[in-house]
Scaffold this motif. Structure first.
Motif, PDB file in Angstrom:
ATOM      1  N   CYS A 103       5.097  -6.468   4.232  1.00  0.00           N
ATOM      2  CA  CYS A 103       5.013  -7.662   5.090  1.00  0.00           C
ATOM      3  C   CYS A 103       6.346  -8.408   5.067  1.00  0.00           C
ATOM      4  N   GLN A 104       7.138  -8.213   6.119  1.00  0.00           N
ATOM      5  CA  GLN A 104       8.462  -8.818   6.177  1.00  0.00           C
ATOM      6  C   GLN A 104       8.396 -10.326   6.408  1.00  0.00           C
ATOM      7  N   GLU A 105       7.341 -10.808   7.062  1.00  0.00           N
ATOM      8  CA  GLU A 105       7.228 -12.247   7.336  1.00  0.00           C
ATOM      9  C   GLU A 105       6.720 -13.016   6.123  1.00  0.00           C
ATOM     10  N   CYS A 106       6.203 -12.290   5.129  1.00  0.00           N
ATOM     11  CA  CYS A 106       5.595 -12.943   3.975  1.00  0.00           C
ATOM     12  C   CYS A 106       6.652 -13.363   2.958  1.00  0.00           C
ATOM     13  N   ASP A 107       6.291 -14.331   2.157  1.00  0.00           N
ATOM     14  CA  ASP A 107       7.179 -14.843   1.123  1.00  0.00           C
ATOM     15  C   ASP A 107       7.497 -13.729   0.122  1.00  0.00           C
ATOM     16  N   PRO A 108       8.768 -13.368  -0.061  1.00  0.00           N
ATOM     17  CA  PRO A 108       9.117 -12.266  -0.963  1.00  0.00           C
ATOM     18  C   PRO A 108       8.756 -12.528  -2.424  1.00  0.00           C
ATOM     19  N   SER A 109       8.535 -13.798  -2.794  1.00  0.00           N
ATOM     20  CA  SER A 109       8.207 -14.119  -4.181  1.00  0.00           C
ATOM     21  C   SER A 109       6.734 -13.864  -4.501  1.00  0.00           C
ATOM     22  N   ASN A 110       5.944 -13.545  -3.478  1.00  0.00           N
ATOM     23  CA  ASN A 110       4.509 -13.358  -3.707  1.00  0.00           C
ATOM     24  C   ASN A 110       3.992 -12.162  -2.909  1.00  0.00           C
ATOM     25  N   ARG A 111       4.664 -11.023  -3.081  1.00  0.00           N
ATOM     26  CA  ARG A 111       4.242  -9.792  -2.397  1.00  0.00           C
ATOM     27  C   ARG A 111       3.853  -8.745  -3.430  1.00  0.00           C
ATOM     28  N   PHE A 112       2.724  -8.110  -3.198  1.00  0.00           N
ATOM     29  CA  PHE A 112       2.236  -7.080  -4.112  1.00  0.00           C
ATOM     30  C   PHE A 112       2.916  -5.756  -3.791  1.00  0.00           C
ATOM     31  N   ASP A 113       3.602  -5.198  -4.778  1.00  0.00           N
ATOM     32  CA  ASP A 113       4.310  -3.928  -4.594  1.00  0.00           C
ATOM     33  C   ASP A 113       3.361  -2.788  -4.938  1.00  0.00           C
ATOM     34  N   THR A 114       2.789  -2.198  -3.924  1.00  0.00           N
ATOM     35  CA  THR A 114       1.801  -1.130  -4.128  1.00  0.00           C
ATOM     36  C   THR A 114       2.432   0.124  -4.733  1.00  0.00           C
ATOM     37  N   ARG A 115       3.747   0.275  -4.581  1.00  0.00           N
ATOM     38  CA  ARG A 115       4.432   1.495  -5.031  1.00  0.00           C
ATOM     39  C   ARG A 115       4.497   1.600  -6.547  1.00  0.00           C
ATOM     40  N   THR A 116       4.420   0.486  -7.246  1.00  0.00           N
ATOM     41  CA  THR A 116       4.600   0.506  -8.699  1.00  0.00           C
ATOM     42  C   THR A 116       3.286   0.531  -9.471  1.00  0.00           C
ATOM     43  N   SER A 117       2.154   0.528  -8.751  1.00  0.00           N
ATOM     44  CA  SER A 117       0.861   0.508  -9.433  1.00  0.00           C
ATOM     45  C   SER A 117       0.220   1.890  -9.448  1.00  0.00           C
ATOM     46  N   SER A 118      -0.178   2.324 -10.629  1.00  0.00           N
ATOM     47  CA  SER A 118      -0.801   3.643 -10.769  1.00  0.00           C
ATOM     48  C   SER A 118      -2.268   3.650 -10.355  1.00  0.00           C
ATOM     49  N   THR A 119      -2.875   2.465 -10.191  1.00  0.00           N
ATOM     50  CA  THR A 119      -4.300   2.393  -9.855  1.00  0.00           C
ATOM     51  C   THR A 119      -4.539   2.013  -8.393  1.00  0.00           C
ATOM     52  N   TYR A 120      -3.476   1.870  -7.621  1.00  0.00           N
ATOM     53  CA  TYR A 120      -3.622   1.477  -6.214  1.00  0.00           C
ATOM     54  C   TYR A 120      -4.044   2.669  -5.356  1.00  0.00           C
ATOM     55  N   LYS A 121      -5.005   2.430  -4.438  1.00  0.00           N
ATOM     56  CA  LYS A 121      -5.432   3.455  -3.484  1.00  0.00           C
ATOM     57  C   LYS A 121      -5.533   2.836  -2.097  1.00  0.00           C
ATOM     58  N   ASN A 122      -4.818   3.398  -1.160  1.00  0.00           N
ATOM     59  CA  ASN A 122      -4.889   2.961   0.232  1.00  0.00           C
ATOM     60  C   ASN A 122      -5.945   3.801   0.942  1.00  0.00           C
ATOM     61  N   LEU A 123      -6.997   3.158   1.438  1.00  0.00           N
ATOM     62  CA  LEU A 123      -8.068   3.886   2.121  1.00  0.00           C
ATOM     63  C   LEU A 123      -7.735   4.164   3.577  1.00  0.00           C
ATOM     64  N   SER A 124      -6.568   3.685   4.017  1.00  0.00           N
ATOM     65  CA  SER A 124      -6.065   3.945   5.384  1.00  0.00           C
ATOM     66  C   SER A 124      -7.020   3.460   6.468  1.00  0.00           C
ATOM     67  N   ILE A 125      -7.706   2.360   6.192  1.00  0.00           N
ATOM     68  CA  ILE A 125      -8.597   1.752   7.183  1.00  0.00           C
ATOM     69  C   ILE A 125      -7.949   0.456   7.657  1.00  0.00           C
ATOM     70  N   PRO A 126      -7.461   0.418   8.913  1.00  0.00           N
ATOM     71  CA  PRO A 126      -6.807  -0.808   9.394  1.00  0.00           C
ATOM     72  C   PRO A 126      -7.820  -1.935   9.588  1.00  0.00           C
ATOM     73  N   GLU A 127      -7.370  -3.151   9.328  1.00  0.00           N
ATOM     74  CA  GLU A 127      -8.248  -4.316   9.460  1.00  0.00           C
ATOM     75  C   GLU A 127      -7.398  -5.553   9.731  1.00  0.00           C
ATOM     76  N   SER A 128      -8.014  -6.543  10.370  1.00  0.00           N
ATOM     77  CA  SER A 128      -7.323  -7.817  10.613  1.00  0.00           C
ATOM     78  C   SER A 128      -8.294  -8.961  10.327  1.00  0.00           C
ATOM     79  N   MET A 129      -7.730 -10.096   9.943  1.00  0.00           N
ATOM     80  CA  MET A 129      -8.518 -11.281   9.633  1.00  0.00           C
ATOM     81  C   MET A 129      -7.922 -12.484  10.357  1.00  0.00           C
ATOM     82  N   SER A 130      -8.799 -13.297  10.942  1.00  0.00           N
ATOM     83  CA  SER A 130      -8.348 -14.500  11.648  1.00  0.00           C
ATOM     84  C   SER A 130      -8.748 -15.740  10.850  1.00  0.00           C
TER      85      SER A 130
END
Length: 490
Positions: A103-130
């Motif tokens: 997320c480039q628009e998001c604050d860089p000080s509060n972004r979760f780096d999914t690449r460094t977590s061994s327990t992260y799983k992307n289910l590849s299901i797109p979603e949006s929230m309003s």
């Protein structure tokens, strides 16, 4: 402050004691020494009958920072190894989401780096929230998420990859609405804590403070804070409407003392609004447009002056006049949720300002045309400690700043208010814990002082003996080597 003084004294007496490496050979036996400070703490507590049990009963909790009375942010820990994320605990939202490194628009000080977590799983299901403040786009994923050491494995969440008008996307959201329990396909963090047996009860308690900038608000999972809820019988529970995803309680009227028990008696409220939503993610209160006119008409007291208009830019009511406003220019509201009456005073819903020679009174209500509920946001929640019972499908309240009246007669007579004492959070003063600390640490300080004095006398005697030896044998050119001593526990 008190702990700093105690620690300073400990440090002073520790430095006063000679270097233990210089005392090889001296052995001091101390009878009945404590095996640990914790054991001694418990022993003295039991001896003097002092209640020192953690009021939170070792339940997972998170302190939240009050940001200008608008938002309450806490921290969650995500991934392996854990990353600290800032999030808003929102009882009006059902999803947990955080900004990711994408997320480039998001604050860089509060972004979760999914690449460094061994327990992260992307289910590849797109979603949006309003949300009222914008929109978020991302993918449904799973991750290990913990608060105060209570971890949930494979917790579903949305990893935000893009936001729109989210004010920078600084924080994430921990959804705490009723849907985290009722929607079995997407259970929330609090629901999973219970199903994974991390908490004893399927509920959580929330306190929102009135102190901007302070880290004294709190959410606690599996129970409530004993500082505000002494016993369960003190809680006023009201059932929610389970067909809605929010914590929605029947709104059965709005009363003003001395005017009417229900200023909406000529309206069929059920056609305008389903009920009142207890929503920590909404800073103000949001009214359906159908309730705007009768409420505004009755909010103004007999001393009111000036005019009030709806500012279409912010959908808020602003009153203005050349004379200064006071709280007495507005009436106290009594909101009937379920069968009980909850107080909302002018100090809760009015803010004063001045602009270009005019005095302004800003009413903390937003007006929305399409909303089917009255959202009772932080403005309301700051007055009561709220307990959200997922399994019982109800919300509990205990008074903090205002009472809860059982009948309208109690409101009119004033008995309800006269018998109520607001709860003030303990932030200073001498406590029972301080008493126990002193009872434990003072003997320790005296012991250290006594040992230091004894060892100093021993060292002095050794030096005197060495000096005498040197005077008797002046031809010895090598310096006198003192014996090394070490302080030992037997």
């Amino acid at each position: 402050k008190k702990m700093k003084i105690i620690c300073s004294l400990l440090l002073f007496f520790s430095l006063a004691c000679p270097n233990p490496d210089e005392f090889e050979g001296i052995k001091i036996t101390i009878a009945n020494r404590p095996k640990s400070i914790q054991k001694e703490f418990e022993r003295i507590s039991q001896k003097y009958g002092i209640q020192t049990k953690n009021r939170l009963k070792d339940l997972p909790y998170e302190k939240m920072t009050n940001i200008k009375l608008l938002d309450y942010y806490g921290q969650i820990y995500m991934g392996t190894p854990a990353q600290t994320m800032e999030a808003l605990f929102d009882t009006g939202s059902g999803w947990l989401w955080v900004p990711t490194q994408e997320c480039q628009e998001c604050d860089p000080s509060n972004r979760f780096d999914t690449r460094t977590s061994s327990t992260y799983k992307n289910l590849s299901i797109p979603e949006s929230m309003s949300y009222a403040k914008g929109k978020m786009f991302g993918y449904i994923s799973t991750e290990t998420i913990s608060i105060s050491g209570a971890s949930v494995q494979e917790q579903l969440f949305l990893g935000a990859t893009r936001t729109a008008q989210m004010q920078g996307g600084k924080t994430g959201i921990v959804g705490c609405s009723y849907s985290i329990w009722s929607n079995k396909s997407y259970p929330g963090y609090a629901a999973n804590l219970y199903t994974q047996k991390k908490i004893p009860k399927a509920l959580f308690g929330m306190f929102l403070s009135s102190n901007p900038g302070k880290n004294d608000s709190m959410i606690i999972f599996g129970g409530w804070d004993k500082q505000y809820v002494k016993k369960e019988s003190d809680i006023t529970f009201e059932p929610i409407k389970t067909f809605l995803p929010w914590w929605t309680i029947s709104l059965n009227g709005i009363g003003i003392k001395g005017i009417s028990e229900n200023i909406l008696e000529t309206y069929d409220i059920s056609k305008i609004v389903y009920g009142g939503v207890i929503d920590s993610g909404t800073s103000l209160m949001i009214l359906p447009s159908g309730l705007f006119e009768p409420i505004l008409k009755n909010l103004r007291s007999e001393t009111f002056h000036g005019t009030c208009e709806l500012d279409n830019k912010v959908n808020m009511v602003i009153c203005a006049d050349t004379s200064e406003y006071t709280y007495s220019d507005f009436n106290t509201l009594w909101i009937k949720l379920g069968s009980k009456y909850f107080k909302l005073s002018p100090k809760d819903y009015v803010q004063f300002d001045r602009n270009e020679g005019y005095y302004m009174a800003i009413l903390l209500f937003q007006i929305e045309d399409s909303i089917p509920v009255w959202v009772l946001g932080d403005v309301f929640m700051r007055n009561y400690y709220c307990i959200f019972d997922m399994e019982g499908a109800k919300v509990g309240f205990t008074p903090i700043k205002h009472p809860i009246c059982q009948t309208w007669d109690e409101v009119e007579s004033g008995d309800c208010e006269s018998n109520f004492t607001p709860i003030k959070k303990k932030t200073s003063g001498w406590t029972t814990t301080d008493t126990v600390l002193v009872a434990v640490l003072v003997p320790c300080l005296l012991l250290i002082l006594g040992l230091s004095a004894a060892l100093c006398l021993v060292l002095r005697k050794k030096r005197m003996d060495a000096n005498n030896s040197t005077q008797m044998a002046p031809l010895v050119s090598t310096p006198v080597q003192f014996a090394n001593f070490k302080l030992k526990w037997s």
